[in-house]
Design a protein around this motif. Structure first.
Motif, PDB file in Angstrom:
ATOM      1  N   LEU A 221       0.834  -1.206   0.000  1.00 24.36           N
ATOM      2  CA  LEU A 221       0.000   0.000   0.000  1.00 24.36           C
ATOM      3  C   LEU A 221       0.869   1.256   0.000  1.00 24.36           C
ATOM      4  N   GLU A 222       1.949   1.240   0.785  1.00 21.10           N
ATOM      5  CA  GLU A 222       2.852   2.402   0.812  1.00 21.10           C
ATOM      6  C   GLU A 222       3.485   2.624  -0.558  1.00 21.10           C
ATOM      7  N   GLY A 223       3.923   1.542  -1.194  1.00 24.66           N
ATOM      8  CA  GLY A 223       4.509   1.677  -2.524  1.00 24.66           C
ATOM      9  C   GLY A 223       3.520   2.226  -3.527  1.00 24.66           C
ATOM     10  N   TRP A 224       2.272   1.793  -3.423  1.00 23.98           N
ATOM     11  CA  TRP A 224       1.239   2.297  -4.336  1.00 23.98           C
ATOM     12  C   TRP A 224       0.962   3.769  -4.083  1.00 23.98           C
ATOM     13  N   LEU A 225       1.009   4.191  -2.827  1.00 23.70           N
ATOM     14  CA  LEU A 225       0.741   5.590  -2.493  1.00 23.70           C
ATOM     15  C   LEU A 225       1.842   6.526  -2.972  1.00 23.70           C
TER      16      LEU A 225
ATOM     17  N   ARG B 114       1.018   8.938  -5.615  1.00 25.22           N
ATOM     18  CA  ARG B 114       0.116  10.045  -5.269  1.00 25.22           C
ATOM     19  C   ARG B 114      -1.280   9.887  -5.883  1.00 25.22           C
ATOM     20  N   PRO B 115      -1.960   8.765  -5.622  1.00 21.27           N
ATOM     21  CA  PRO B 115      -3.335   8.639  -6.122  1.00 21.27           C
ATOM     22  C   PRO B 115      -4.254   9.601  -5.402  1.00 21.27           C
ATOM     23  N   GLY B 116      -5.269  10.083  -6.085  1.00 21.26           N
ATOM     24  CA  GLY B 116      -6.209  11.001  -5.475  1.00 21.26           C
ATOM     25  C   GLY B 116      -7.222  10.280  -4.612  1.00 21.26           C
ATOM     26  N   PRO B 117      -7.965  11.022  -3.781  1.00 24.26           N
ATOM     27  CA  PRO B 117      -9.014  10.397  -2.967  1.00 24.26           C
ATOM     28  C   PRO B 117     -10.039   9.690  -3.841  1.00 24.26           C
ATOM     29  N   GLY B 118     -10.559   8.559  -3.348  1.00 24.92           N
ATOM     30  CA  GLY B 118     -11.569   7.814  -4.086  1.00 24.92           C
ATOM     31  C   GLY B 118     -11.287   6.329  -4.048  1.00 24.92           C
ATOM     32  N   LEU B 119     -12.054   5.592  -4.829  1.00 21.01           N
ATOM     33  CA  LEU B 119     -11.938   4.142  -4.882  1.00 21.01           C
ATOM     34  C   LEU B 119     -11.027   3.748  -6.027  1.00 21.01           C
ATOM     35  N   HIS B 120     -10.083   2.838  -5.742  1.00 18.37           N
ATOM     36  CA  HIS B 120      -9.125   2.362  -6.740  1.00 18.37           C
ATOM     37  C   HIS B 120      -9.076   0.842  -6.647  1.00 18.37           C
ATOM     38  N   GLY B 121     -10.086   0.179  -7.205  1.00 19.82           N
ATOM     39  CA  GLY B 121     -10.135  -1.276  -7.134  1.00 19.82           C
ATOM     40  C   GLY B 121     -10.348  -1.741  -5.712  1.00 19.82           C
ATOM     41  N   ASP B 122      -9.363  -2.479  -5.188  1.00 18.37           N
ATOM     42  CA  ASP B 122      -9.473  -2.969  -3.807  1.00 18.37           C
ATOM     43  C   ASP B 122      -8.789  -2.032  -2.814  1.00 18.37           C
ATOM     44  N   ARG B 123      -8.538  -0.802  -3.226  1.00 17.22           N
ATOM     45  CA  ARG B 123      -7.948   0.216  -2.338  1.00 17.22           C
ATOM     46  C   ARG B 123      -8.851   1.440  -2.325  1.00 17.22           C
ATOM     47  N   VAL B 124      -8.861   2.126  -1.196  1.00 18.89           N
ATOM     48  CA  VAL B 124      -9.654   3.355  -1.102  1.00 18.89           C
ATOM     49  C   VAL B 124      -8.835   4.394  -0.351  1.00 18.89           C
ATOM     50  N   VAL B 125      -8.944   5.636  -0.804  1.00 23.09           N
ATOM     51  CA  VAL B 125      -8.244   6.763  -0.174  1.00 23.09           C
ATOM     52  C   VAL B 125      -9.290   7.792   0.225  1.00 23.09           C
ATOM     53  N   VAL B 126      -9.301   8.164   1.501  1.00 23.84           N
ATOM     54  CA  VAL B 126     -10.284   9.113   2.031  1.00 23.84           C
ATOM     55  C   VAL B 126      -9.537  10.324   2.596  1.00 23.84           C
ATOM     56  N   PRO B 127      -9.919  11.553   2.208  1.00 27.02           N
ATOM     57  CA  PRO B 127      -9.224  12.730   2.747  1.00 27.02           C
ATOM     58  C   PRO B 127      -9.582  12.986   4.204  1.00 27.02           C
ATOM     59  N   VAL B 128      -8.617  13.489   4.959  1.00 25.15           N
ATOM     60  CA  VAL B 128      -8.821  13.916   6.343  1.00 25.15           C
ATOM     61  C   VAL B 128      -8.809  15.437   6.328  1.00 25.15           C
ATOM     62  N   ALA B 129      -9.946  16.053   6.602  1.00 23.39           N
ATOM     63  CA  ALA B 129     -10.051  17.512   6.510  1.00 23.39           C
ATOM     64  C   ALA B 129     -10.853  18.044   7.688  1.00 23.39           C
TER      65      ALA B 129
END
Length: 553
Positions: free
Chosen positions: A222-226, A229-244
């Motif tokens: 997951l760290e290597g994939w990050l 710099r993928p944007g927030p959202g769903l990316h297959g079996d990974r999800v990125v959520v912003p903290v604001a």
């Protein structure tokens, strides 16, 4: 019961099965609702038949609508299940094929048609287009009313969303309770990993990892994939959520579900967790701000000689992780803000950036150094190596901070202070080095107090009124800043003194004719005296001109 359901039961005491997986809308975002395949399983559609578009059964239904007019395309919305008897197009059966294309382009989930009264059968072209587009086409039985379908499907959608909200709210309360009991980002991240059965990373605004939990191998992936710099959202079996919080981004939460899809419950939990993480981060920032102010206030007292004797200063600073019981040097960095950057908000942000950059650079070289941000400067008390090593150390710090940010700042370095009692004097030396360096060489200069030469001696004169009186006595009318001719003559006098009264060289540097310069020398001697013959007068004039260049110090 799957693993995630079992975890939920252990955490909440409820024995629910998790809702079916979410599907992606055409925009790539998660949508809450029922897939068309599940809609066909409700009791009112038990006798309905899927006649075309079987590849689109995973389209999500969020709302329902009834077709009453031929130009329905202007009124449909994405993710709708559209119901019709075909009455609006009863006289134009060929238009049904174009209707399928238009509905598909607008993101409609499916079309359910009840033939019989106005359509004997669905045209072959309509069925072919639906199959080609993967657009579900459903044939309804005659005995089912539209109101029954509307009621049952909408009830199922609302019940699904209510269940999701109830479960995410329960998890939200559990995460908040962790924070209220003193837990931080590590505890929140670990709880998420357990609840969701996945790997979770919490990152700051620069995507540095703040907390991690889950399988180490999955976390590394997951760290290597990050790093991409993928944007927030769903990316297959990974999800990125912003903290604001408060309109400001504080980082991201990233989760990886190897070999699985995200469920609506899991996405809701991650979104709620991002809110809790924002709460933790803002709390930590508030605490850090108070602690930073306390440290800065104490260091200010030390540099002003108000903190007590050396033993007390050393002991108190040790609690901050600072080692002042050694030879140290005081380094002062002050922003060089131009006239267009005097806005209070802009200046404050620039000062905060400078402080953060200096602290990071100093910490990498000397973890026991004291670093604090004052109102208009950043002060570092660093271990002082012998000889030229201090110059190299400060030069490296300045280069690193300059490279990290576009800010322009002047830097002053004191002599080595052997004891805490010598720190007030060292701080005064560094401040004077900043001012003299800026006056002599302009913005962005790094000046060492010991390298200031005669300016060091002049800066030690505390009575500035006496200095100004000396300038007036030595230069007379040439000291008048408001007179352009006086300023021009001062420039000629300074060049003559710099060239040791070499008239030819002075004329060349000032681009004057030789005779013009001889005339100016005569005029200068009438104003200030026979400086070409009196070495003591030349010394006084040179010092007076240096004091003028140090004005404001």
């Amino acid at each position: 019961m799957d693993n995630r359901t079992d975890l939920w039961t252990r955490r909440t005491g409820e024995n629910h099965t998790l809702p079916p997986r979410l599907r992606l809308a055409s925009t790539g975002t998660l949508t809450y609702g029922l897939p068309v395949g599940e809609v066909l399983g409700v009791s009112t559609l038990a006798d309905a038949e899927l006649v075309a578009g079987a590849s689109g059964l995973d389209r999500v239904v969020q709302r329902l609508n009834v077709m009453e007019v031929p130009d329905v395309l202007a009124w449909v919305k994405p993710n709708e299940l559209l119901l019709t008897t075909g009455y609006p197009l009863r006289n134009r059966p060929a238009a049904l094929g174009h209707l399928v294309t238009g509905l598909n382009e607008r993101g409609v989930a499916a079309l359910a048609v009840k033939p019989g009264a106005y359509l004997d059968e669905l045209p072959a072209e309509m069925l072919a287009r639906a199959d080609r587009l993967g657009f579900p086409l459903i044939q309804l039985p005659e005995h089912v009313g539209f109101d029954d379908i509307l009621n049952q499907v909408l009830t199922d959608i609302l019940n699904r969303q209510a269940a999701i909200l109830a479960r995410t709210e329960e998890v939200h309360r559990a995460l908040v309770q962790i924070v209220l009991c003193g837990g931080g980002l590590c505890e929140v991240t670990e709880e998420l990993a357990v609840l969701l059965g996945c790997a979770v990373l919490t990152l700051d605004g620069d995507q540095r990892v703040l907390a991690r939990a889950g399988d180490p191998g999955v976390l590394r992936a997951l760290e290597g994939w990050l790093d991409g710099r993928p944007g927030p959202g769903l990316h297959g079996d990974r999800v990125v959520v912003p903290v604001a919080a408060g309109g400001l981004g504080h980082g991201l939460i990233a989760a990886h579900f190897p070999g699985g899809d995200l469920s609506d419950t899991e996405v809701g939990i991650l979104e709620r967790a991002a809110t809790v993480a924002a709460l933790v981060i803002t709390k930590q920032q508030a605490v850090a701000a108070v602690e930073s102010k306390y440290r800065a206030d104490f260091l200010r007292d030390v540099l002003a000689g108000r903190a007590g004797d050396g033993a007390r200063v050393v002991a108190h600073c040790a609690g901050f992780g600072w080692d002042l019981d050694r030879p140290v040097a005081v380094v002062v960095a002050a922003l060089d803000l131009d006239a267009g950057s005097t806005d209070d908000g802009t200046a404050k942000q620039a000062q905060e950036r400078l402080a953060a950059a200096w602290e990071a650079a100093v910490r990498r070289r000397d973890r026991s150094a004291a670093v604090a941000a004052f109102a208009h400067e950043v002060v570092a008390v660093i271990g002082a190596p012998a000889g030229e090593a201090l110059t190299d150390l400060v030069g490296g710090l300045v280069r690193e901070v300059s490279a990290a940010d576009s800010l322009v700042f002047s830097t002053g370095v004191s002599r080595t202070a052997a004891t805490p009692e010598a720190l007030p004097g060292a701080y005064d030396q560094a401040v004077k080095a900043v001012r003299v360096g800026r006056q002599m060489h302009g913005p962005g200069e790094t000046a060492h107090f010991d390298a200031l030469g005669v300016y060091r001696l002049l800066s030690l004169v505390e009575d500035t009124a006496e200095l100004h009186a000396f300038v007036r006595e030595a230069l007379g009318g040439l000291a008048d800043d408001a007179d352009p001719e006086a300023a021009d003559l001062r420039r000629t006098l300074q060049m003559l003194l710099d060239t040791n009264l070499n008239v030819a060289e002075t004329a060349r540097r000032l681009h004057f004719h030789y005779n013009t310069l001889r005339y100016r020398i005569g005029k200068l001697e009438r104003l200030v005296g026979p400086f070409t013959e009196d070495p003591h007068l030349r010394l006084n004039l040179n010092l007076a001109l240096r004091v003028l260049r140090m004005r404001g110090i």
